[in-house]
Motif scaffolding. Sequence first.
Motif, PDB file in Angstrom:
ATOM      1  N   HIS A  42     -69.086-114.711  19.565  1.00  0.00           N
ATOM      2  CA  HIS A  42     -69.176-113.636  19.134  1.00  0.00           C
ATOM      3  C   HIS A  42     -68.606-113.285  17.721  1.00  0.00           C
ATOM      4  N   LYS A  43     -68.801-113.030  16.684  1.00  0.00           N
ATOM      5  CA  LYS A  43     -68.313-112.953  15.437  1.00  0.00           C
ATOM      6  C   LYS A  43     -68.473-111.495  14.769  1.00  0.00           C
ATOM      7  N   HIS A  44     -67.393-110.400  14.110  1.00  0.00           N
ATOM      8  CA  HIS A  44     -67.761-109.664  13.935  1.00  0.00           C
ATOM      9  C   HIS A  44     -68.450-109.304  12.255  1.00  0.00           C
ATOM     10  N   PRO A  45     -69.213-108.826  11.877  1.00  0.00           N
ATOM     11  CA  PRO A  45     -70.366-108.921  10.551  1.00  0.00           C
ATOM     12  C   PRO A  45     -69.309-109.307   9.537  1.00  0.00           C
ATOM     13  N   LYS A  46     -69.812-110.067   8.762  1.00  0.00           N
ATOM     14  CA  LYS A  46     -68.020-110.861   7.668  1.00  0.00           C
ATOM     15  C   LYS A  46     -69.007-109.108   6.525  1.00  0.00           C
ATOM     16  N   GLU A  47     -67.094-108.634   6.058  1.00  0.00           N
ATOM     17  CA  GLU A  47     -67.715-107.597   4.677  1.00  0.00           C
ATOM     18  C   GLU A  47     -68.033-108.751   3.349  1.00  0.00           C
ATOM     19  N   VAL A  48     -68.988-107.565   2.998  1.00  0.00           N
ATOM     20  CA  VAL A  48     -70.113-108.155   1.982  1.00  0.00           C
ATOM     21  C   VAL A  48     -69.958-106.575   1.388  1.00  0.00           C
ATOM     22  N   GLU A  49     -69.787-106.677  -0.129  1.00  0.00           N
ATOM     23  CA  GLU A  49     -69.962-104.993  -1.497  1.00  0.00           C
ATOM     24  C   GLU A  49     -71.311-105.015  -2.354  1.00  0.00           C
ATOM     25  N   PHE A  50     -71.763-103.682  -1.249  1.00  0.00           N
ATOM     26  CA  PHE A  50     -72.794-103.427  -1.563  1.00  0.00           C
ATOM     27  C   PHE A  50     -72.593-102.931  -2.704  1.00  0.00           C
TER      28      PHE A  50
END
Length: 270
Positions: A42-50
């Motif tokens: 299971h992976k941690h959510p990706k880093e994404v810029e909003f």
Amino acid sequence: MVRLFGPLVGLFFAVALLWSFGNGAYVAITEPAAPTAEKLFHKHPKEVEFSFNGAFGKFDNQQLQRGFQVYKEVCSNCHSLKQVAFRNLADLGYSEPEVKAIAKQWATKAKTFDAKTGDAGERDNLPADHIPPVYYAGQGSPPDLSLITKARHEGSAYVYSLLTGYQDQPAELLKQFPDAKTPEGLHFNPYFANLNLAMPAPLTDGGVTYADGTKATVDQQAKDVAAFLTWTAEPKLDKRKQTGWAVLGFLLAATVLAYLAKKNVWANAH
């Protein structure tokens, strides 16, 4: 001596029993749990810029409108948004005629009930109506998305990661856990809690045509709908941040005034 022997034996067995129980409980608590496929893959959510990230961030209405379009054309076939009224869409920059048109043209109509005859019916949605729930005929109902980004850890990034995270099941997983093969009819996604979910990948490149000309890649659509669902969960996010800065300014000014008052009151104390 004989009288003491019986109690001493009982005491010995009681101490032995307590020690065994305590030692077993300690081992059970401290011994690491056996690794599972979910824990390892299971992976941690990706880093994404909003645009709304950070203390100074705020919603981009153009992006929210694109996200609403993705929800309307793709997600609304299965997922409800029943906590949002059509008139709330005016906050995204839609005009009153546009809101009326969106409500009237919505695929799922408002339900009506005639108390006199007992007949059920339908009518066109009005701006004051909440977006009607989806009546799903399959087993179980897909979750309502109104508050999904509040219900999941790192909600915005989670939605984006889930929508862009579909992939083939890793060979390494099957090597370590032969029984963990994705069941027929499910789809592998390392960002989902148990790795397999019933929803197939909903987004495709060019799946929608954006009115503002933005290229509708899977990545762009996922980012836009994640931003829109963040707004549905926290429509007052911008105002809350503005209020927070005003409160901090007030507290800072009050602290300075309190310090100056203290200095003035105690100026001649020594």
